[in-house]
Design a protein around this motif. Structure first.
Motif, PDB file in Angstrom:
ATOM      1  N   LEU A   1       0.575  -1.256   0.182  1.00  0.00           N
ATOM      2  CA  LEU A   1      -0.232   0.281  -0.090  1.00  0.00           C
ATOM      3  C   LEU A   1       0.789   0.953  -0.365  1.00  0.00           C
ATOM      4  CD1 LEU A   1      -2.619  -0.717   2.659  1.00  0.00           C
ATOM      5  CD2 LEU A   1      -3.078  -0.672   0.285  1.00  0.00           C
ATOM      6  N   ARG A   2       0.452   2.182  -0.420  1.00  0.00           N
ATOM      7  CA  ARG A   2       0.738   4.215  -0.558  1.00  0.00           C
ATOM      8  C   ARG A   2       0.269   4.582  -0.861  1.00  0.00           C
ATOM      9  NH1 ARG A   2       4.665   0.676   0.688  1.00  0.00           N
ATOM     10  NH2 ARG A   2       6.626   0.132  -0.121  1.00  0.00           N
ATOM     11  N   ASN A   3       0.709   5.556  -0.514  1.00  0.00           N
ATOM     12  CA  ASN A   3      -0.368   6.661  -0.638  1.00  0.00           C
ATOM     13  C   ASN A   3       0.137   7.680  -1.842  1.00  0.00           C
ATOM     14  OD1 ASN A   3      -2.528   6.446   1.519  1.00  0.00           O
ATOM     15  ND2 ASN A   3      -0.885   7.436   3.359  1.00  0.00           N
ATOM     16  N   VAL A   4      -0.869   8.167  -2.408  1.00  0.00           N
ATOM     17  CA  VAL A   4      -0.700   9.305  -3.467  1.00  0.00           C
ATOM     18  C   VAL A   4      -1.574  10.713  -3.613  1.00  0.00           C
ATOM     19  CG1 VAL A   4      -2.299   8.270  -5.065  1.00  0.00           C
ATOM     20  CG2 VAL A   4      -0.015   9.144  -5.776  1.00  0.00           C
ATOM     21  N   GLU A   5      -1.072  11.535  -3.688  1.00  0.00           N
ATOM     22  CA  GLU A   5      -1.847  12.264  -4.364  1.00  0.00           C
ATOM     23  C   GLU A   5      -3.034  12.799  -5.363  1.00  0.00           C
ATOM     24  OE1 GLU A   5      -1.590  17.591  -4.903  1.00  0.00           O
ATOM     25  OE2 GLU A   5       0.013  16.768  -3.909  1.00  0.00           O
ATOM     26  N   MET A   6      -3.767  12.329  -5.402  1.00  0.00           N
ATOM     27  CA  MET A   6      -4.867  12.458  -6.953  1.00  0.00           C
ATOM     28  C   MET A   6      -5.667  13.554  -6.928  1.00  0.00           C
ATOM     29  SD  MET A   6      -6.933   8.944  -6.969  1.00  0.00           S
ATOM     30  CE  MET A   6      -6.100   7.163  -6.729  1.00  0.00           C
ATOM     31  N   THR A   7      -5.577  14.233  -8.102  1.00  0.00           N
ATOM     32  CA  THR A   7      -6.221  15.327  -8.534  1.00  0.00           C
ATOM     33  C   THR A   7      -8.068  15.123  -9.607  1.00  0.00           C
ATOM     34  OG1 THR A   7      -4.384  17.179  -8.579  1.00  0.00           O
ATOM     35  CG2 THR A   7      -6.546  17.676  -9.655  1.00  0.00           C
ATOM     36  N   ILE A   8      -8.694  14.775  -9.362  1.00  0.00           N
ATOM     37  CA  ILE A   8      -9.841  14.994 -10.946  1.00  0.00           C
ATOM     38  C   ILE A   8     -10.447  15.375 -10.831  1.00  0.00           C
ATOM     39  CG2 ILE A   8     -11.769  12.987 -10.641  1.00  0.00           C
ATOM     40  CD1 ILE A   8     -10.325  11.030  -8.843  1.00  0.00           C
ATOM     41  N   ASP A   9     -10.070  16.070 -11.622  1.00  0.00           N
ATOM     42  CA  ASP A   9     -11.573  17.505 -12.148  1.00  0.00           C
ATOM     43  C   ASP A   9     -10.877  18.917 -11.354  1.00  0.00           C
ATOM     44  OD1 ASP A   9     -12.690  16.383 -14.159  1.00  0.00           O
ATOM     45  OD2 ASP A   9     -14.566  15.709 -13.562  1.00  0.00           O
ATOM     46  N   GLU A  10      -9.719  18.888 -11.406  1.00  0.00           N
ATOM     47  CA  GLU A  10      -9.558  19.876 -10.096  1.00  0.00           C
ATOM     48  C   GLU A  10      -9.131  20.089  -9.105  1.00  0.00           C
ATOM     49  OE1 GLU A  10     -10.411  23.834 -11.397  1.00  0.00           O
ATOM     50  OE2 GLU A  10      -9.761  23.338 -13.888  1.00  0.00           O
TER      51      GLU A  10
END
Length: 208
Positions: free
Chosen positions: A150-159
């Protein structure tokens, strides 16, 4: 820094990807490609290289990692085919960021997946590494067991940006499909699939 495509730009870019997927599978297996609605911008097996080339073009772009196998898109390696098939996949543009590496990529929206998933190669290129003596987790699939961490990631969806856990595969499944699963994402958005229109609608719900 690559600008996030607008909703209309994103639709046109995904349309180009759907129409040209076979060409990409034929010519650019296991490579990252940078593309937009006007066509291919750059390609390379190195994520950093393709990001640099695409940024230099001053165009809006997204990144897609072309699978190794030309016969299918794999989901841990299960694949179903019907006789009458609407040749559309529910892909959506998602920006992934870890430390100084950022990629606007294409992920398959999968309401049956508990977690989002990235392949071993994508995780490496984003800068993830195993800690000393870190234990790997096991997931059961119809095709057998796969190892992941498991890893944490920063996601951006539609800003809209948020942190979500992803399963980073440690097993080579032969496919490189990135999956957008339910954990966090489906709490942040109401998601509507419109297959007949070849569209997915993400409606921001925030932390409610």
């Amino acid at each position: 820094m690559n600008k996030t495509p607008s909703s209309d730009e994103s639709k046109q870019m995904l349309k180009w990807l759907n129409q040209n997927r076979q060409m990409l599978l034929d010519l650019y297996k296991n490579q990252y490609v940078a593309y937009n609605a006007n066509g291919l911008i750059a390609h390379s097996e190195s994520l950093r290289e393709v990001l640099e080339l695409a940024e230099a073009s001053k165009q809006i772009f997204a990144i897609y990692l072309v699978p190794r196998r030309t016969a299918s898109i794999e989901i841990l390696p299960i694949r179903f085919r019907t006789i009458a098939r609407h040749d559309w996949q529910p892909n959506y543009h998602v920006k992934l960021k870890h430390r100084d590496i950022e990629m606007s990529t294409t992920m398959l929206v999968d309401s049956g997946a508990e977690l989002s998933l990235i392949s071993f190669k994508v995780g490496q290129d984003l800068g993830y590494a195993l800690a000393d003596a870190e234990s790997k987790l096991l997931a059961e699939t119809i095709g057998g067991r796969v190892e992941y961490v498991l890893r944490n990631v920063e996601m951006t969806i539609d800003e809209h940006s948020f942190i979500a856990a992803v399963a980073w595969l440690q097993t080579n499944t032969g496919g490189e499909q990135l999956l957008l699963g339910k954990e966090v994402v489906f709490d942040k958005f109401s998601i509507e699939f419109r297959q007949a229109d070849e569209q997915i609608l993400f409606i921001w719900r925030g932390d409610s």
